[in-house]
Scaffold this motif. Structure first.
Motif, mmCIF file in Angstrom:
data_model
loop_
_atom_site.group_PDB
_atom_site.id
_atom_site.type_symbol
_atom_site.label_atom_id
_atom_site.label_comp_id
_atom_site.label_asym_id
_atom_site.label_seq_id
_atom_site.Cartn_x
_atom_site.Cartn_y
_atom_site.Cartn_z
ATOM 1 N N ARG A 1 45.407 26.356 46.391
ATOM 2 C CA ARG A 1 46.261 25.689 45.410
ATOM 3 C C ARG A 1 46.746 26.612 44.300
ATOM 4 O O ARG A 1 47.493 26.188 43.419
ATOM 5 C CB ARG A 1 45.501 24.523 44.767
ATOM 6 C CG ARG A 1 45.137 23.406 45.717
ATOM 7 C CD ARG A 1 44.724 22.155 44.922
ATOM 8 N NE ARG A 1 43.664 22.460 43.965
ATOM 9 C CZ ARG A 1 42.357 22.317 44.201
ATOM 10 N NH1 ARG A 1 41.960 21.893 45.384
ATOM 11 N NH2 ARG A 1 41.462 22.592 43.261
ATOM 12 N N SER A 2 46.361 27.877 44.332
ATOM 13 C CA SER A 2 46.680 28.785 43.221
ATOM 14 C C SER A 2 48.182 29.003 43.054
ATOM 15 O O SER A 2 48.663 29.211 41.934
ATOM 16 C CB SER A 2 45.962 30.126 43.407
ATOM 17 O OG SER A 2 46.346 30.756 44.617
ATOM 18 N N ALA A 3 48.953 28.943 44.135
ATOM 19 C CA ALA A 3 50.405 29.111 44.021
ATOM 20 C C ALA A 3 51.017 27.973 43.218
ATOM 21 O O ALA A 3 51.950 28.185 42.423
ATOM 22 C CB ALA A 3 51.045 29.201 45.404
ATOM 23 N N ASP A 4 50.517 26.762 43.404
ATOM 24 C CA ASP A 4 51.023 25.621 42.641
ATOM 25 C C ASP A 4 50.746 25.807 41.146
ATOM 26 O O ASP A 4 51.581 25.458 40.305
ATOM 27 C CB ASP A 4 50.371 24.331 43.128
ATOM 28 C CG ASP A 4 50.699 24.019 44.582
ATOM 29 O OD1 ASP A 4 51.830 24.339 45.007
ATOM 30 O OD2 ASP A 4 49.835 23.470 45.283
ATOM 31 N N ALA A 5 49.579 26.359 40.832
ATOM 32 C CA ALA A 5 49.230 26.590 39.427
ATOM 33 C C ALA A 5 50.164 27.617 38.802
ATOM 34 O O ALA A 5 50.518 27.518 37.623
ATOM 35 C CB ALA A 5 47.777 27.054 39.322
ATOM 36 N N THR B 1 54.996 35.144 46.607
ATOM 37 C CA THR B 1 54.660 35.257 48.022
ATOM 38 C C THR B 1 53.200 35.666 48.198
ATOM 39 O O THR B 1 52.516 35.191 49.107
ATOM 40 C CB THR B 1 55.576 36.276 48.718
ATOM 41 O OG1 THR B 1 56.945 35.917 48.506
ATOM 42 C CG2 THR B 1 55.310 36.322 50.218
ATOM 43 N N ALA B 2 52.713 36.550 47.329
ATOM 44 C CA ALA B 2 51.311 36.957 47.396
ATOM 45 C C ALA B 2 50.396 35.754 47.210
ATOM 46 O O ALA B 2 49.367 35.621 47.880
ATOM 47 C CB ALA B 2 51.029 38.014 46.334
ATOM 48 N N ALA B 3 50.770 34.849 46.296
ATOM 49 C CA ALA B 3 49.978 33.647 46.071
ATOM 50 C C ALA B 3 50.159 32.643 47.204
ATOM 51 O O ALA B 3 49.200 31.982 47.634
ATOM 52 C CB ALA B 3 50.351 33.012 44.737
ATOM 53 N N GLU B 4 51.388 32.516 47.718
ATOM 54 C CA GLU B 4 51.639 31.597 48.832
ATOM 55 C C GLU B 4 50.858 32.027 50.078
ATOM 56 O O GLU B 4 50.440 31.188 50.881
ATOM 57 C CB GLU B 4 53.134 31.557 49.148
ATOM 58 C CG GLU B 4 54.002 30.917 48.074
ATOM 59 C CD GLU B 4 54.223 29.436 48.295
ATOM 60 O OE1 GLU B 4 53.434 28.810 49.025
ATOM 61 O OE2 GLU B 4 55.204 28.904 47.738
ATOM 62 N N LEU B 5 50.654 33.324 50.231
ATOM 63 C CA LEU B 5 49.879 33.814 51.370
ATOM 64 C C LEU B 5 48.454 33.261 51.338
ATOM 65 O O LEU B 5 47.827 33.068 52.389
ATOM 66 C CB LEU B 5 49.864 35.344 51.374
ATOM 67 C CG LEU B 5 49.127 36.043 52.516
ATOM 68 C CD1 LEU B 5 49.672 35.602 53.867
ATOM 69 C CD2 LEU B 5 49.241 37.559 52.370
ATOM 70 N N LEU B 6 47.952 32.961 50.152
ATOM 71 C CA LEU B 6 46.598 32.418 50.026
ATOM 72 C C LEU B 6 46.501 30.971 50.520
ATOM 73 O O LEU B 6 45.397 30.441 50.649
ATOM 74 C CB LEU B 6 46.140 32.498 48.571
ATOM 75 C CG LEU B 6 46.011 33.907 47.986
ATOM 76 C CD1 LEU B 6 45.628 33.830 46.515
ATOM 77 C CD2 LEU B 6 44.993 34.734 48.766
ATOM 78 N N PHE C 1 41.179 39.290 51.482
ATOM 79 C CA PHE C 1 41.660 39.257 50.104
ATOM 80 C C PHE C 1 40.500 39.091 49.120
ATOM 81 O O PHE C 1 39.410 38.632 49.468
ATOM 82 C CB PHE C 1 42.650 38.109 49.902
ATOM 83 C CG PHE C 1 42.013 36.739 49.917
ATOM 84 C CD1 PHE C 1 41.447 36.187 48.769
ATOM 85 C CD2 PHE C 1 41.962 35.999 51.097
ATOM 86 C CE1 PHE C 1 40.840 34.937 48.790
ATOM 87 C CE2 PHE C 1 41.362 34.748 51.128
ATOM 88 C CZ PHE C 1 40.793 34.220 49.969
ATOM 89 N N ASP C 2 40.780 39.488 47.886
ATOM 90 C CA ASP C 2 39.960 39.158 46.729
ATOM 91 C C ASP C 2 40.892 38.516 45.717
ATOM 92 O O ASP C 2 41.942 39.089 45.390
ATOM 93 C CB ASP C 2 39.321 40.410 46.116
ATOM 94 C CG ASP C 2 38.138 40.905 46.929
ATOM 95 O OD1 ASP C 2 37.012 40.478 46.638
ATOM 96 O OD2 ASP C 2 38.357 41.725 47.847
ATOM 97 N N ALA C 3 40.544 37.332 45.238
ATOM 98 C CA ALA C 3 41.385 36.626 44.275
ATOM 99 C C ALA C 3 40.567 36.268 43.047
ATOM 100 O O ALA C 3 39.407 35.849 43.158
ATOM 101 C CB ALA C 3 41.970 35.358 44.896
ATOM 102 N N TYR C 4 41.179 36.452 41.881
ATOM 103 C CA TYR C 4 40.529 36.152 40.604
ATOM 104 C C TYR C 4 41.362 35.084 39.896
ATOM 105 O O TYR C 4 42.510 35.335 39.518
ATOM 106 C CB TYR C 4 40.430 37.417 39.750
ATOM 107 C CG TYR C 4 39.694 38.543 40.439
ATOM 108 C CD1 TYR C 4 38.330 38.730 40.239
ATOM 109 C CD2 TYR C 4 40.360 39.413 41.307
ATOM 110 C CE1 TYR C 4 37.649 39.759 40.876
ATOM 111 C CE2 TYR C 4 39.686 40.440 41.956
ATOM 112 C CZ TYR C 4 38.322 40.608 41.738
ATOM 113 O OH TYR C 4 37.651 41.625 42.370
ATOM 114 N N THR D 1 48.226 42.591 42.902
ATOM 115 C CA THR D 1 49.132 42.001 41.921
ATOM 116 C C THR D 1 48.301 41.450 40.773
ATOM 117 O O THR D 1 47.358 40.690 40.998
ATOM 118 C CB THR D 1 49.961 40.862 42.538
ATOM 119 O OG1 THR D 1 50.710 41.368 43.655
ATOM 120 C CG2 THR D 1 50.923 40.272 41.517
ATOM 121 N N GLU D 2 48.638 41.842 39.541
ATOM 122 C CA GLU D 2 47.951 41.347 38.358
ATOM 123 C C GLU D 2 48.948 40.608 37.471
ATOM 124 O O GLU D 2 50.058 41.095 37.235
ATOM 125 C CB GLU D 2 47.318 42.504 37.587
ATOM 126 C CG GLU D 2 46.252 43.251 38.376
ATOM 127 C CD GLU D 2 45.630 44.377 37.592
ATOM 128 O OE1 GLU D 2 44.959 44.091 36.569
ATOM 129 O OE2 GLU D 2 45.820 45.550 37.979
#
Length: 286
Positions: free
Chosen positions: A54-58, A161-166, A223-226, A256-257
């Motif tokens: 859900r991180s892309a929505d955020a 796109t990086a977030a959508e990939l998640l 991946f690693d996501a924060y 990506t930061e």
């Protein structure tokens, strides 16, 4: 970066960077300040995967952010790195970045001139692309025409796109809390599936991810996501594997930061048709 050759309307694309054929780069980096919180009860795996998905929505709810990117390619014992900075508008899925290429292999210390990149739905625009392109012209590439959907070709992974990939995240584990830029973050590690992400992606990101299904050795991307307390990506590191003509293939790590959510960003104006270069584009190493 992209090498483009127009002959009789045909367009061929390749990626060149540093000492040889590569695709982009990023230092693997390290965990945020502070060790994982060993004493905290980790969320269930399904809940962890759902939060990452859900991180892309955020990010879309956050409107905009400052962006810092790093991309590193490792192939045959050679590592090459590309770095970028800029801003991104998640509402319009567009952004503008200044991208620094590595020094030419035969001219260490001299460096390339920074490349200006405009990221937009369905297209990548580059200015100061290099040899053969007039200084006042832009190079335009349709991202869906690239085998990797421009996840790595341009030297910068589009932040949305990086977030959508998640959205295709699987086998996600919670690694604990830390801090990034003074902000508390939750660290998740896992793999995501490009095909699954493409099916779940928004309309704007789906074409790029559909194209990316065929561009890598495997559809599985570690991946690693924060994520911060609002569920927004503060940092994501994704590792892509592709053949690239090398015996062991090539590994591209894209990081990506994001920071300064809600920052006011200037509307990205796309180049006029008359400003688009239509001639042959030389390699970035020339």
């Amino acid at each position: 970066m992209v090498v483009q050759d127009r002959r009789g309307g045909a367009v061929t694309l390749a990626v060149a960077c540093g000492a040889g054929l590569a695709v982009g780069l990023l230092a693997t980096g390290c965990s945020p300040d502070g060790a994982a919180a060993e004493d905290q009860a980790p969320p269930a795996r399904a809940a962890a995967a759902s939060e990452v998905q859900r991180s892309a929505d955020a990010l879309v709810r956050a409107d905009s952010a400052r962006v810092r990117t790093t991309m590193e390619t490792a192939s045959g014992g050679t590592r090459v790195a590309i770095r970028g900075t800029g801003t991104y508008d998640f509402r319009t899925a567009s952004g503008r970045l200044r991208v620094i290429l590595p020094d030419p292999a035969d001219k260490p210390g001299e460096g390339h001139q920074p490349v200006t990149e405009i990221l937009a739905p369905g297209a990548l625009y580059m200015k100061n692309r290099g040899a053969g392109v007039p200084a006042d012209k832009w190079v335009r590439v349709a991202t869906a025409s690239l085998d990797d959907g421009n996840l790595v070709t341009g030297g910068v992974t589009d932040p949305l796109t990086a977030a959508e990939l998640l959205r295709g995240a699987r086998k996600v584990t919670y690694r604990g809390e830390g801090r990034l830029g003074g902000v508390r973050v939750r660290h998740y590690r896992g793999t995501t599936n490009i095909k699954a992400a493409a099916r779940a992606a928004s309309r704007r990101s789906r074409p790029a991810l559909v194209a990316a299904e065929k561009g890598f050795t495997t559809e599985v991307v570690p991946f690693d996501a924060y994520l911060d307390d609002a569920g927004r990506v503060r940092k994501v590191r994704e590792r892509f594997q592709f053949a690239n003509g090398a015996p062991q293939g090539a590994l591209v790590t894209s990081t990506t930061e994001l920071s300064g959510f809600g920052v006011q960003v200037r509307r990205v104006a796309l180049p006029e048709r008359s400003a688009i270069y239509a001639g042959r584009i030389a390699s970035a190493t020339q």
